[in-house]
Design an enzyme around this catalytic site. Structure first.
Site, PDB file in Angstrom:
ATOM      1  CB  THR A 293      -0.956   0.017   1.218  1.00 37.94           C
ATOM      2  OG1 THR A 293      -0.148   0.023   2.405  1.00 37.94           O
ATOM      3  CG2 THR A 293      -1.888  -1.175   1.227  1.00 37.94           C
TER       4      THR A 293
ATOM      5  CG  ASP B 165       3.822  -4.357   3.781  1.00 41.74           C
ATOM      6  OD1 ASP B 165       4.267  -4.753   4.875  1.00 41.74           O
ATOM      7  OD2 ASP B 165       4.353  -3.432   3.127  1.00 41.74           O
TER       8      ASP B 165
ATOM      9  CE1 TYR C 165       5.895   2.528   2.628  1.00 44.09           C
ATOM     10  CE2 TYR C 165       4.105   0.945   2.786  1.00 44.09           C
ATOM     11  CZ  TYR C 165       5.455   1.232   2.672  1.00 44.09           C
ATOM     12  OH  TYR C 165       6.364   0.195   2.584  1.00 44.09           O
TER      13      TYR C 165
ATOM     14  CB  SER D  63       6.645  -8.436  -6.246  1.00 41.69           C
ATOM     15  OG  SER D  63       6.733  -8.563  -4.852  1.00 41.69           O
ATOM     16  CG  LEU D  64       4.325  -6.749 -10.398  1.00 40.12           C
ATOM     17  CD1 LEU D  64       2.929  -6.165 -10.653  1.00 40.12           C
ATOM     18  CD2 LEU D  64       4.657  -7.790 -11.470  1.00 40.12           C
TER      19      LEU D  64
ATOM     20  CE  LYS E 239       2.578  -0.062 -15.522  1.00 41.29           C
ATOM     21  NZ  LYS E 239       1.460   0.291 -14.653  1.00 41.29           N
TER      22      LYS E 239
END
Ligand SMILES: NC(=O)c1ccc[n+]([C@@H]2O[C@H](COP(=O)([O-])OP(=O)(O)OC[C@H]3O[C@@H](n4cnc5c(N)ncnc54)[C@H](OP(=O)(O)O)[C@@H]3O)[C@@H](O)[C@H]2O)c1
Length: 313
Positions: free
Chosen positions: A20, A52, A57, A203-204, A212
């Site tokens: 998040t 998480d 944040y 992770s991405l 993309k």
């Protein structure tokens, strides 16, 4: 969805977790809170139970949004938040002093609207506070029933050895993906050996591993992800693009999104409990969750490994 036990804890977590950071609204460009709530709820509906977050944040904003989203769904989620990055006198600093932790725990419980935090993680090390003081305070918080388990993030092997000699640490949250494999050298083997869970972040590759971006993206001024993740800059950018092409070929073969190939590579690594993925929309959350419905074959894993070795040397 697949689930795994987090380290030696009693928590069963989904192999894809929801991150998040972006939802905090202060680092990844504009986000809409209604959409963020819908994203979290869609993730839960798709079987993701690990969320998480962190006070850092959006200076508490992400935790408040998570709190809104899980109202009436508390029993369906494992809440992981963090301590140690605080705003003091307008400056963001690392502070793991016991008195600061006591305040942080109470503030997180209030913002999240829960009476216990399932996993409470040290966000980053703080060299100005003895680790023993910090961990002793976290043990007190655990004994008082405010947190269930203690985890750490961004710790190297030496710090892991020190931490585990002081208190029970159930998880480590490091950066880990096909674009950042540093932990394989020593901290991942240490965690495997000790049965400490790994919650991978990035992770991405901040979106890169979805395939993309066809060229280096120009982000809006309020989207600062390239300051945190180095592979948006050369020479790493070109290498990342080469690797993404290999993932794309596998994705075409199996008729799945490129993101699934990257996430399955990660969740199939020995020692990884869960891949934290920061979705901004319900569609992204749903797509990421669906990666857990299938797995890469050994041949596909080997193809990725040999491409990785060729590209990164
Ligand atoms: N402990 C730490 O120090 C630390 C540090 C970093 C992160 N984390 C945690 O780990 C979580 C995950 O890492 P991260 O958010 O930094 O990076 P990430 O998960 O690698 O990337 C997230 C971004 O990728 C894009 N994305 C996600 N799913 C997508 C999909 N299916 N299709 C296309 N684009 C997609 C979204 O941004 P766009 O749509 O805008 O491209 C999203 O914000 C964080 O949210 C946070 O909870 C912890």
């Amino acid at each position: 969805m697949r689930y795994k036990r987090l380290g030696n804890s009693s928590l069963e977590v989904s192999v894809v977790g929801l991150g998040t950071w972006a939802i905090g609204g202060d680092f990844w460009g504009k986000v809409d809170d209604e959409r963020s709530i819908a994203t979290i709820q869609r993730a839960i509906d798709c079987g993701i139970n690990l969320i998480d977050t962190a006070p850092a944040y959006g200076n508490g904003h992400a935790e408040r949004v998570v709190g809104e989203a899980i109202k009436g769904r508390r029993d369906k989620v494992v809440i992981a938040t963090k301590c140690g990055i605080v705003k003091e006198g307008g400056r963001v600093t690392r502070n793991l002093k016991p008195e600061s932790i006591r305040k942080e725990v109470e503030a997180s419980l209030t913002r999240l609207g829960v009476d216990v935090i399932d996993l409470y993680q040290i966000h980053w090390p703080d060299n100005s506070t003895p680790l023993e003081d910090t961990l002793n305070e976290l043990v007190k918080q655990r004994d008082a029933g405010k947190i269930k388990y203690i985890g750490v993030s961004n710790f190297d092997r030496k710090l892991m050895e020190e931490a585990t000699s002081i208190a029970e640490i159930v998880s480590l949250q490091p950066q880990y993906s096909l674009l950042e494999r540093e932990i394989e050298k020593d901290v991942l083997p240490f965690c495997r050996e000790k049965g400490i869970g790994i919650l991978a972040y990035g992770s991405l590759g901040a979106g890169v591993l979805t395939g993309k971006f066809k060229e280096r993206p120009k982000f809006a001024d309020d989207d600062r992800r390239e300051n945190f993740y180095p592979f948006f800059h050369e020479p790493l950018w070109s290498k990342a693009m080469e690797l993404v092409e290999v993932l794309r070929q596998i994705a075409v073969e199996v008729d799945k999104p490129v993101a699934h190939v990257a996430l399955n590579w990660l969740t199939q690594q020995d020692g990884v409990t869960s891949a934290l993925v920061g979705a901004k929309t319900p569609e992204q959350a749903e797509q990421n969750a669906a990666s857990a419905d299938w797995e890469l074959t050994q041949d596909q894993l080997d193809t990725i490994e040999s491409a990785y070795k060729r590209i990164y040397g």
